[in-house]
Design a protein around this motif. Structure first.
Motif, PDB file in Angstrom:
ATOM      1  N   HIS A 138      74.697 -24.843  46.098  1.00  0.00           N
ATOM      2  CA  HIS A 138      75.890 -25.628  46.395  1.00  0.00           C
ATOM      3  C   HIS A 138      75.807 -26.091  47.844  1.00  0.00           C
ATOM      4  CE1 HIS A 138      80.035 -26.755  47.094  1.00  0.00           C
ATOM      5  NE2 HIS A 138      80.194 -26.784  45.780  1.00  0.00           N
ATOM      6  N   PRO A 139      76.170 -27.347  48.135  1.00  0.00           N
ATOM      7  CA  PRO A 139      76.084 -27.844  49.514  1.00  0.00           C
ATOM      8  C   PRO A 139      76.892 -27.030  50.528  1.00  0.00           C
ATOM      9  CG  PRO A 139      76.548 -29.650  48.003  1.00  0.00           C
ATOM     10  CD  PRO A 139      76.612 -28.380  47.203  1.00  0.00           C
ATOM     11  N   LEU A 140      77.905 -26.280  50.062  1.00  0.00           N
ATOM     12  CA  LEU A 140      78.729 -25.482  50.965  1.00  0.00           C
ATOM     13  C   LEU A 140      78.363 -23.994  50.922  1.00  0.00           C
ATOM     14  CD1 LEU A 140      82.180 -27.205  50.362  1.00  0.00           C
ATOM     15  CD2 LEU A 140      80.449 -27.715  52.089  1.00  0.00           C
ATOM     16  N   ALA A 141      77.247 -23.662  50.259  1.00  0.00           N
ATOM     17  CA  ALA A 141      76.790 -22.267  50.238  1.00  0.00           C
ATOM     18  C   ALA A 141      76.542 -21.811  51.669  1.00  0.00           C
ATOM     19  CB  ALA A 141      75.520 -22.140  49.409  1.00  0.00           C
ATOM     20  N   ASP A 142      76.790 -20.551  51.930  1.00  0.00           N
ATOM     21  CA  ASP A 142      76.596 -19.909  53.240  1.00  0.00           C
ATOM     22  C   ASP A 142      77.634 -20.321  54.281  1.00  0.00           C
ATOM     23  OD1 ASP A 142      74.301 -18.531  52.361  1.00  0.00           O
ATOM     24  OD2 ASP A 142      73.000 -20.190  52.940  1.00  0.00           O
ATOM     25  N   LEU A 143      78.608 -21.134  53.900  1.00  0.00           N
ATOM     26  CA  LEU A 143      79.561 -21.662  54.867  1.00  0.00           C
ATOM     27  C   LEU A 143      80.896 -20.927  54.770  1.00  0.00           C
ATOM     28  CD1 LEU A 143      79.906 -23.943  56.980  1.00  0.00           C
ATOM     29  CD2 LEU A 143      80.767 -25.376  55.139  1.00  0.00           C
ATOM     30  N   SER A 144      81.403 -20.460  55.915  1.00  0.00           N
ATOM     31  CA  SER A 144      82.771 -19.939  55.996  1.00  0.00           C
ATOM     32  C   SER A 144      83.680 -21.150  56.111  1.00  0.00           C
ATOM     33  CB  SER A 144      82.933 -19.038  57.219  1.00  0.00           C
ATOM     34  OG  SER A 144      82.143 -17.887  57.085  1.00  0.00           O
ATOM     35  N   ILE A 145      84.697 -21.204  55.256  1.00  0.00           N
ATOM     36  CA  ILE A 145      85.529 -22.409  55.224  1.00  0.00           C
ATOM     37  C   ILE A 145      87.014 -22.085  55.362  1.00  0.00           C
ATOM     38  CG2 ILE A 145      83.896 -23.719  53.804  1.00  0.00           C
ATOM     39  CD1 ILE A 145      85.835 -23.247  51.444  1.00  0.00           C
ATOM     40  N   GLU A 146      87.763 -23.120  55.698  1.00  0.00           N
ATOM     41  CA  GLU A 146      89.213 -23.106  55.644  1.00  0.00           C
ATOM     42  C   GLU A 146      89.594 -23.943  54.431  1.00  0.00           C
ATOM     43  OE1 GLU A 146      91.041 -24.503  59.259  1.00  0.00           O
ATOM     44  OE2 GLU A 146      89.806 -23.187  60.489  1.00  0.00           O
ATOM     45  N   PHE A 147      90.393 -23.356  53.560  1.00  0.00           N
ATOM     46  CA  PHE A 147      90.893 -24.053  52.377  1.00  0.00           C
ATOM     47  C   PHE A 147      92.393 -24.182  52.557  1.00  0.00           C
ATOM     48  CE2 PHE A 147      91.929 -23.481  47.606  1.00  0.00           C
ATOM     49  CZ  PHE A 147      91.877 -24.841  47.363  1.00  0.00           C
ATOM     50  N   GLU A 148      92.836 -25.394  52.871  1.00  0.00           N
ATOM     51  CA  GLU A 148      94.257 -25.657  53.104  1.00  0.00           C
ATOM     52  C   GLU A 148      94.835 -26.296  51.851  1.00  0.00           C
ATOM     53  OE1 GLU A 148      97.154 -27.950  56.308  1.00  0.00           O
ATOM     54  OE2 GLU A 148      94.980 -28.072  56.540  1.00  0.00           O
ATOM     55  N   VAL A 149      95.945 -25.759  51.373  1.00  0.00           N
ATOM     56  CA  VAL A 149      96.542 -26.256  50.133  1.00  0.00           C
ATOM     57  C   VAL A 149      98.058 -26.369  50.251  1.00  0.00           C
ATOM     58  CG1 VAL A 149      94.739 -25.342  48.629  1.00  0.00           C
ATOM     59  CG2 VAL A 149      96.721 -23.951  49.116  1.00  0.00           C
ATOM     60  N   GLU A 150      98.582 -27.331  49.531  1.00  0.00           N
ATOM     61  CA  GLU A 150     100.021 -27.456  49.353  1.00  0.00           C
ATOM     62  C   GLU A 150     100.264 -27.901  47.911  1.00  0.00           C
ATOM     63  OE1 GLU A 150     103.980 -29.544  51.276  1.00  0.00           O
ATOM     64  OE2 GLU A 150     102.012 -30.110  52.010  1.00  0.00           O
ATOM     65  N   ILE A 151     100.939 -27.056  47.159  1.00  0.00           N
ATOM     66  CA  ILE A 151     101.296 -27.383  45.782  1.00  0.00           C
ATOM     67  C   ILE A 151     102.553 -28.239  45.832  1.00  0.00           C
ATOM     68  CG2 ILE A 151     101.867 -26.464  43.488  1.00  0.00           C
ATOM     69  CD1 ILE A 151      99.156 -25.448  44.550  1.00  0.00           C
ATOM     70  N   ASP A 152     102.442 -29.485  45.438  1.00  0.00           N
ATOM     71  CA  ASP A 152     103.606 -30.358  45.401  1.00  0.00           C
ATOM     72  C   ASP A 152     104.536 -29.912  44.279  1.00  0.00           C
ATOM     73  OD1 ASP A 152     104.868 -32.883  46.458  1.00  0.00           O
ATOM     74  OD2 ASP A 152     104.664 -33.416  44.329  1.00  0.00           O
ATOM     75  N   ARG A 153     103.958 -29.769  43.065  1.00  0.00           N
ATOM     76  CA  ARG A 153     104.741 -29.239  41.955  1.00  0.00           C
ATOM     77  C   ARG A 153     103.835 -28.874  40.799  1.00  0.00           C
ATOM     78  NH1 ARG A 153     107.464 -33.953  38.484  1.00  0.00           N
ATOM     79  NH2 ARG A 153     105.970 -35.559  38.986  1.00  0.00           N
ATOM     80  N   ILE A 154     104.369 -28.068  39.916  1.00  0.00           N
ATOM     81  CA  ILE A 154     103.684 -27.673  38.685  1.00  0.00           C
ATOM     82  C   ILE A 154     104.210 -28.601  37.595  1.00  0.00           C
ATOM     83  CG2 ILE A 154     103.297 -25.826  37.011  1.00  0.00           C
ATOM     84  CD1 ILE A 154     104.041 -23.844  39.326  1.00  0.00           C
ATOM     85  N   LEU A 155     103.324 -29.250  36.876  1.00  0.00           N
ATOM     86  CA  LEU A 155     103.746 -30.188  35.817  1.00  0.00           C
ATOM     87  C   LEU A 155     103.968 -29.463  34.501  1.00  0.00           C
ATOM     88  CD1 LEU A 155     101.348 -33.157  36.611  1.00  0.00           C
ATOM     89  CD2 LEU A 155     103.710 -32.874  37.329  1.00  0.00           C
TER      90      LEU A 155
END
Length: 146
Positions: free
Chosen positions: A129-146
């Motif tokens: 995977h191109p992001l293998a070995d990488l420590s990342i920040e995953f920022e999320v905002e759930i607008d709504r559940i459909l």
């Protein structure tokens, strides 16, 4: 009345960004898009290792998850770096170092790889995977559940 939280299989309106941990540049982000993305957990739109961080979140909240490689896209594996004879590849295929290329598998699926080296008779490809070995920040905002 309590607001329902995200569960596996839910379809969400979601804003998210991925960036290297401590980095300024986003790898991907839809926070500036006019509309959030519609994502169904489990359909392959998001990597399963990222989907797990969405479960039990409340709509309207924004979170930043600081993920080590094992929590996100994993470690790279040497056996996923392959040297392919050019004779096994389409004759009209053009290559460039660091280019991402999709390869057709015998079962009809595709597999993406990054070109590492181009030789006279062979091409060295990294299928990690191109992001293998990488420590990342995953920022999320759930607008709504459909």
């Amino acid at each position: 009345m309590s607001v329902r939280t995200v569960a596996a299989g839910d379809t969400l309106l979601l804003r998210y960004a991925l960036r290297p941990r401590g980095g300024e540049e986003d790898i991907i982000s839809n926070f500036d898009d006019a509309d959030p993305e519609t994502v169904t957990l489990g359909d392959g739109t998001l990597a399963p290792m990222l989907e797990q961080w969405l479960v039990d979140l409340h709509p309207g909240e924004r979170h930043v998850f600081l993920l080590d490689p094992w929590q996100a896209f994993g470690a790279s594996h040497a056996e996923l770096i392959q040297t392919l004879p050019k004779t096994d590849l389409p004759a009209d295929m053009e290559f460039a170092v660091d280019q991402l290329v999709e390869f057709a598998m015998p079962n009809g699926q595709t597999l993406a790889g990054r070109i590492l080296e181009i030789g006279d008779d062979a091409v060295k490809v990294d299928f990690n995977h191109p992001l293998a070995d990488l420590s990342i920040e995953f920022e999320v905002e759930i607008d709504r559940i459909l």
